[in-house]
Motif scaffolding. Structure first.
Motif, PDB file in Angstrom:
ATOM      1  N   PRO A  70       0.800  -3.725   8.605  1.00 23.74           N
ATOM      2  CA  PRO A  70       0.969  -4.204   7.233  1.00 23.74           C
ATOM      3  C   PRO A  70       0.382  -5.611   7.088  1.00 23.74           C
ATOM      4  O   PRO A  70       0.366  -6.389   8.044  1.00 23.74           O
ATOM      5  CB  PRO A  70       2.497  -4.236   7.053  1.00 23.74           C
ATOM      6  CG  PRO A  70       3.042  -4.431   8.435  1.00 23.74           C
ATOM      7  CD  PRO A  70       2.071  -3.718   9.361  1.00 23.74           C
ATOM      8  N   GLN A 116      -0.443   0.718  -1.296  1.00 24.73           N
ATOM      9  CA  GLN A 116      -0.087  -0.649  -0.897  1.00 24.73           C
ATOM     10  C   GLN A 116      -0.236  -1.613  -2.068  1.00 24.73           C
ATOM     11  O   GLN A 116       0.571  -2.525  -2.248  1.00 24.73           O
ATOM     12  CB  GLN A 116      -0.977  -1.114   0.269  1.00 24.73           C
ATOM     13  CG  GLN A 116      -0.743  -0.393   1.579  1.00 24.73           C
ATOM     14  CD  GLN A 116       0.565  -0.811   2.238  1.00 24.73           C
ATOM     15  OE1 GLN A 116       0.770  -1.979   2.534  1.00 24.73           O
ATOM     16  NE2 GLN A 116       1.455   0.143   2.430  1.00 24.73           N
ATOM     17  N   ILE A 124       3.468  -2.507  -3.468  1.00 26.20           N
ATOM     18  CA  ILE A 124       3.835  -3.798  -2.872  1.00 26.20           C
ATOM     19  C   ILE A 124       3.204  -4.950  -3.637  1.00 26.20           C
ATOM     20  O   ILE A 124       3.654  -6.087  -3.564  1.00 26.20           O
ATOM     21  CB  ILE A 124       3.407  -3.836  -1.381  1.00 26.20           C
ATOM     22  CG1 ILE A 124       3.973  -2.625  -0.641  1.00 26.20           C
ATOM     23  CG2 ILE A 124       3.868  -5.110  -0.710  1.00 26.20           C
ATOM     24  CD1 ILE A 124       3.553  -2.533   0.807  1.00 26.20           C
ATOM     25  N   THR A 167       3.349   3.239   5.626  1.00 26.40           N
ATOM     26  CA  THR A 167       2.909   2.002   6.292  1.00 26.40           C
ATOM     27  C   THR A 167       1.495   2.175   6.852  1.00 26.40           C
ATOM     28  O   THR A 167       1.200   3.210   7.448  1.00 26.40           O
ATOM     29  CB  THR A 167       3.861   1.690   7.461  1.00 26.40           C
ATOM     30  OG1 THR A 167       5.200   1.648   6.951  1.00 26.40           O
ATOM     31  CG2 THR A 167       3.520   0.364   8.116  1.00 26.40           C
ATOM     32  N   SER A 190       7.097   4.863   7.579  1.00 25.27           N
ATOM     33  CA  SER A 190       7.331   4.332   6.231  1.00 25.27           C
ATOM     34  C   SER A 190       8.413   3.272   6.271  1.00 25.27           C
ATOM     35  O   SER A 190       9.138   3.138   7.253  1.00 25.27           O
ATOM     36  CB  SER A 190       7.779   5.444   5.262  1.00 25.27           C
ATOM     37  OG  SER A 190       6.794   6.429   5.129  1.00 25.27           O
ATOM     38  N   GLU A 247       9.910  -1.516   0.992  1.00 26.81           N
ATOM     39  CA  GLU A 247       9.182  -2.792   0.996  1.00 26.81           C
ATOM     40  C   GLU A 247       9.727  -3.817  -0.006  1.00 26.81           C
ATOM     41  O   GLU A 247       9.288  -4.962  -0.020  1.00 26.81           O
ATOM     42  CB  GLU A 247       7.698  -2.536   0.680  1.00 26.81           C
ATOM     43  CG  GLU A 247       7.026  -1.536   1.627  1.00 26.81           C
ATOM     44  CD  GLU A 247       6.596  -2.160   2.936  1.00 26.81           C
ATOM     45  OE1 GLU A 247       6.804  -3.378   3.136  1.00 26.81           O
ATOM     46  OE2 GLU A 247       6.046  -1.419   3.787  1.00 26.81           O
ATOM     47  N   ASN A 248      10.684  -3.402  -0.847  1.00 23.83           N
ATOM     48  CA  ASN A 248      11.103  -4.297  -1.934  1.00 23.83           C
ATOM     49  C   ASN A 248      12.009  -5.440  -1.492  1.00 23.83           C
ATOM     50  O   ASN A 248      12.295  -6.339  -2.281  1.00 23.83           O
ATOM     51  CB  ASN A 248      11.811  -3.500  -3.039  1.00 23.83           C
ATOM     52  CG  ASN A 248      10.809  -2.711  -3.858  1.00 23.83           C
ATOM     53  OD1 ASN A 248       9.646  -3.096  -3.949  1.00 23.83           O
ATOM     54  ND2 ASN A 248      11.254  -1.605  -4.439  1.00 23.83           N
ATOM     55  N   ARG A 275      11.183  -7.496   0.791  1.00 23.53           N
ATOM     56  CA  ARG A 275      10.321  -8.496   1.417  1.00 23.53           C
ATOM     57  C   ARG A 275      10.070  -9.690   0.524  1.00 23.53           C
ATOM     58  O   ARG A 275       9.578 -10.713   0.998  1.00 23.53           O
ATOM     59  CB  ARG A 275       8.960  -7.875   1.769  1.00 23.53           C
ATOM     60  CG  ARG A 275       9.027  -6.809   2.830  1.00 23.53           C
ATOM     61  CD  ARG A 275       7.685  -6.126   3.034  1.00 23.53           C
ATOM     62  NE  ARG A 275       6.688  -7.032   3.592  1.00 23.53           N
ATOM     63  CZ  ARG A 275       5.413  -6.714   3.785  1.00 23.53           C
ATOM     64  NH1 ARG A 275       4.980  -5.503   3.458  1.00 23.53           N
ATOM     65  NH2 ARG A 275       4.567  -7.592   4.271  1.00 23.53           N
ATOM     66  N   ARG A 299      11.857  -6.467   6.148  1.00 21.46           N
ATOM     67  CA  ARG A 299      11.235  -5.167   5.942  1.00 21.46           C
ATOM     68  C   ARG A 299      12.225  -4.141   6.426  1.00 21.46           C
ATOM     69  O   ARG A 299      12.684  -4.215   7.564  1.00 21.46           O
ATOM     70  CB  ARG A 299       9.941  -5.066   6.773  1.00 21.46           C
ATOM     71  CG  ARG A 299       8.724  -4.756   5.942  1.00 21.46           C
ATOM     72  CD  ARG A 299       7.475  -4.645   6.799  1.00 21.46           C
ATOM     73  NE  ARG A 299       6.916  -3.336   6.575  1.00 21.46           N
ATOM     74  CZ  ARG A 299       6.753  -2.403   7.484  1.00 21.46           C
ATOM     75  NH1 ARG A 299       7.057  -2.643   8.733  1.00 21.46           N
ATOM     76  NH2 ARG A 299       6.257  -1.241   7.156  1.00 21.46           N
ATOM     77  N   ALA A 336       5.869  -9.081   7.740  1.00 22.13           N
ATOM     78  CA  ALA A 336       4.875  -8.119   8.214  1.00 22.13           C
ATOM     79  C   ALA A 336       4.773  -8.196   9.728  1.00 22.13           C
ATOM     80  O   ALA A 336       4.753  -9.299  10.290  1.00 22.13           O
ATOM     81  CB  ALA A 336       3.519  -8.418   7.593  1.00 22.13           C
TER      82      ALA A 336
END
Lengths: 638, 187
Positions: free
Chosen positions: A128, A174, A178, A227, A389, A392-393, A395, A407, A592
């Motif tokens: 990532p 992505q 993200i 991912t 997977s 991601e929210n 982060r 993460r 990441a």
């Protein structure tokens, strides 16, 4: 005899210390540009060959506890840390029993590999990118340290690193899920690695729902996002403006490993080498690059004018009986790429590059908090890459002011990390306790044993909350002449702790985890034992955490010489021809996995190294010598 | 006394074949070992032979326990109608655990300290993987329709296939408006 002795006294354009991912990429680029490069590797290079790789496979199969370093043979001349090196203390707490000496409040649980290929031999292979907001956490969120550069500066190098590593992923997702910026029309070299069945169950149950972050007081929407991987998948014909991409197979065996086949052992070793490793890049090195192994660099040599002249190294033959001879080799530019902790150790031993007093400080990792449970139905664990997977929210956003972000990684391998499954499940059913002196339980046999194990193991799920750790000067690598390795080199002494910012993050994560298990209708089995070396209590709650293998921060990058070790090119402020390359330069890691960013930074440094070398090769300009001699000593041309 | 054969001859002969496997146990011994392993493991005769490990496990078991304790265990298990739950002697019960553990994981486990002492074993009471392929042939992976991590790779994308009895699922139920999924994905 070690080939390391044959280069004694030679002179190169560039010496690279360490044949891991960063050093290998630097050597590749500089060799392609025609520079004469010497790569000195402290460990062995037995894994270069296919028989060497098969030996590592057998060592892995035979190891009782399959940790990241299980396949790689011990080396007393260039020892590596092991995640099993921190053990419970006699009266609580922990003891460090391996290569790393530790005296901090909490254990540093991260390892690395000192061998040709470096820690990329056992990396999981996730790539990532960092988020744009990760580069200025001090300014925007009030913790850690800012970078002297931003996402936009790294963008072209991220793309190059994705080519070198061979990234499989869905760039459109992505960008959309993200918010990562990509160049117009960008796709990864390969299509995404398919999401596991575990991921799909999570998506079915959780997408579109949300959980509450109790510490920051906000609702966080849940969404399962695939991912990017450094692992061969299906090439994308649209890559590189329609030129496509040819996957790079195994080193040492032609036409093999050009696509992941689901061995489910990325860490510690990919049997087919579908996962990227530096040996693949080394196979494409120009003849201008020379690699010698079993050459432990013990000192960076600094001239009176402040410029580095070369390195001193110890050449040994037998990793089991380290007897070494000492040599020196010279170069115009020296690049240390030996791992964050080893780079710091070498600088401290050389008393170099440390006018800022920051060498060894700001030691970081991604502390990993695990939670686990049983799903109502079978989810097919222990299949495919370790994780495909994540959510991601968590982060990003203003909650970072309140606590460390994370993460939220969906683990594909059941309770293997949390509980040593499936071995521990078998032992439990058979009533075999951990210690031979503990009383034995009743055993289940036959068809019932088979069915109960299948019913339970097949429902195992686990989450890895990989938290950002803020750079703190108190977390550091130091040296103590009392502690030495087999060749007499000082071992790293680590002082490590977690900040309240991280601990608040773990508190929030625990609550979020409970909510997710609730939404899944799963039976949560998370339990933090005081017998775990990393056990601690925070605000009356128990926690444990593990190292992610993401050592960083120890030669931190910054915008001035007083407060940082390297500039934005990873070039030492104190020695203009010394580069310190790797995660050690990172002022913050975001959430990441850092390998891709490390590779991008290394490629960016190569551009500057090339410019420096070109400058050094210009004809000398004869100028009148100023009377006071007040030119900066390191600006003198050789 | 001399045999007329140079002393080094046999040493050299052995050195030339350092990996010569030990002699195979008699076939009837292997048959009996597999027969008693069926009620321990819940796997049938064909499946156990199919691992290719039966001889190796018998050899390891006898080596760890000694011939006498193994014969005693065999007799005890036969006496209770091959139902390991009926074993009463602590030594036999621990041997049953160990042999089952060996089949499931390829690892010989530590015996209980008491049993270790009672058997007067000469070796350390520690766990070990009896051979690299023993890990690969562990039965535990089959219990949940998996494969040993690092071996018997089932192929690209197979990790998306539903376990038996579970429904097919799409790659991810992306929120409406999400991008479509690329080809080359799930098997």
């Amino acid at each position: 005899m070690s080939p390391a002795r044959e280069v004694d006294g030679h002179r190169y354009d560039v010496i690279v210390v360490g044949a891991g991912p960063a050093g290998t990429l630097v050597a590749k680029r500089l060799g392609d540009q025609g520079w004469r490069v010497l790569v000195l590797e402290a460990g062995t290079r037995t894994l270069d060959t296919w028989p060497g790789h098969l030996d590592a496979m057998n060592t892995f199969y035979s190891s009782l506890i399959k940790v990241p370093n299980s396949p790689y043979r011990a080396n007393t001349a260039a020892p590596s840390p092991n995640v099993l090196d921190t053990v419970p203390g006699k009266d609580g707490g922990y003891r460090a029993v391996g290569y790393l000496v530790q005296n901090g409040a909490l254990p540093y649980g991260t390892d690395y590999v000192r061998a040709d290929g470096g820690t990329f031999l056992h990396w999981l292979g996730l790539t990532p990118r960092m988020l744009p907001e990760d580069f200025k956490v001090r300014t925007d969120y009030g913790y850690g340290r800012d970078w002297p550069l931003g996402y936009d500066d790294l963008q072209p190098y991220y793309c190059e690193a994705e080519r070198e590593i061979g990234v499989a992923g869905d760039a459109a997702e992505q960008a959309e899920a993200i918010g990562l910026p990509f160049p117009e029309g960008y796709v990864f070299p390969m299509h995404e690695i398919p999401s596991s069945y575990v991921d799909r169950v999570m998506a079915r149950e959780l997408n579109g729902k949300s959980v509450t972050d109790p510490v920051a007081g906000r609702q966080v929407p849940l969404r399962v996002v695939n991912t990017p991987h450094g692992r061969n998948s299906t090439p994308n014909p649209d890559y590189d403006h329609g030129r496509g991409y040819r996957p790079v197979g195994a080193a040492g065996l032609p036409n093999y490993g050009e696509r992941c086949v689901g061995n489910a052992s990325c860490t510690p070793i990919c049997p087919v080498q579908a996962k990227y490793n530096p040996l693949k890049t080394q196979a494409r090195w120009s003849p201008k690059v020379t690699l010698v192994d079993r050459a432990v660099v013990s000192r960076v040599l600094v001239g009176e004018n402040g410029r580095v002249t070369g390195v001193e190294y110890q050449a040994y033959d037998d990793p089991a009986a380290p007897v070494a001879t000492t040599h020196t080799v010279e170069a115009r530019i020296v690049v240390l790429a030996a791992h964050a902790i080893e780079n710091a150790r070498l600088l401290l031993a050389s008393e170099a590059a440390n006018s800022s007093d920051q060498v060894g400080r700001n030691l970081m990792d991604h502390p990993v908090m695990l939670t686990w449970g049983l799903m109502p139905g079978q989810v097919g664990p222990f299949r495919g890459p370790g994780s495909t997977s994540a959510f991601e929210n968590f982060r990003k956003g203003d909650s970072r002011k309140k606590h460390a972000p994370w993460r939220l990684v969906i683990a594909n391998w059941g309770w293997t990390w949390t509980a040593g499954s499936p071995g521990s499940d078998v032992a439990a059913k058979l009533g075999i306790p951990a210690s031979a002196t503990d009383p034995r339980g009743d055993a289940v046999y036959g068809q019932r044993l088979r069915e109960e194990l299948g019913h339970d193991i097949g429902r195992q799920i686990a989450f890895q909350f990989e938290l950002e750790q803020d750079a703190e000067s108190r977390n550091q690598v130091t040296l103590d002449p009392k502690y030495r390795d087999g060749l007499g080199n000082c071992r790293p002494v680590l002082t490590y702790d977690l900040s309240d910012h991280v601990k608040e993050g773990m508190r929030a994560a625990t609550d979020v985890s409970h909510q997710i298990f609730g939404l899944l209708g799963a039976d949560e089995r998370t339990a933090y034992s005081p017998d775990t070396p990393s056990y601690f209590r925070y605000r009356d709650e128990p926690f444990t955490f593990f190292g992610a293998g993401h050592g960083a921060g120890t030669h931190v990058m910054g915008d001035n010489a007083r407060t940082s070790v390297v500039d934005q090119w990873q070039r030492s402020w104190d020695h203009a021809n010394l580069y310190l390359v790797g995660c050690g330069s990172m002022p913050s890691m975001g959430t990441a996995n850092p390998s891709l960013t490390m590779a991008a930074l290394a490629l960016r440094s190569v551009d500057q190294i090339h410019r420096d070398l070109m400058d050094l090769h210009r004809p000398l300009v004869v100028r009148p010598v100023p009377l006071g001699g007040d030119t900066h000593p390191t600006e003198v041309r050789p | 006394m001399t045999t007329g054969v140079p002393l080094t001859a046999s040493v050299l002969a052995d050195a030339a074949t350092p990996d010569l496997p030990p002699p195979a146990p008699p076939a009837e011994d292997v048959d009996r070992f597999v027969a008693l392993s069926v009620p321990l493991t819940g796997f049938d005769t064909f499946e156990l032979y199919g691992t290719g490990m039966a001889e190796c496990y018998l050899r390891a078991t006898v080596e760890q326990l000694g011939e006498q304790a193994y014969r005693q265990f065999q007799g005890a298990l036969a006496a209770v109608g091959l139902d390991p739950a009926q074993l009463t002697d602590p030594v036999d019960r621990d041997i049953a655990r160990a042999v089952t553990h060996l089949w499931y994981l390829g690892i010989w486990p530590p015996l209980s300290a008491d049993v270790h002492a009672e058997l007067r074993r000469q070796m350390a009471n520690t766990a070990f993987t009896v051979a690299p392929e023993a890990y690969v042939q562990g039965l535990v992976w089959q219990t949940f329709h998996g494969h040993p991590q690092g071996a018997k790779a089932p192929g690209f994308g197979t990790w998306a296939v539903p376990p038996p009895g579970e429904p097919e699922l799409p790659p991810s139920a992306a929120p409406s408006g999400g991008p479509g999924h690329q080809p080359g994905g799930a098997a």
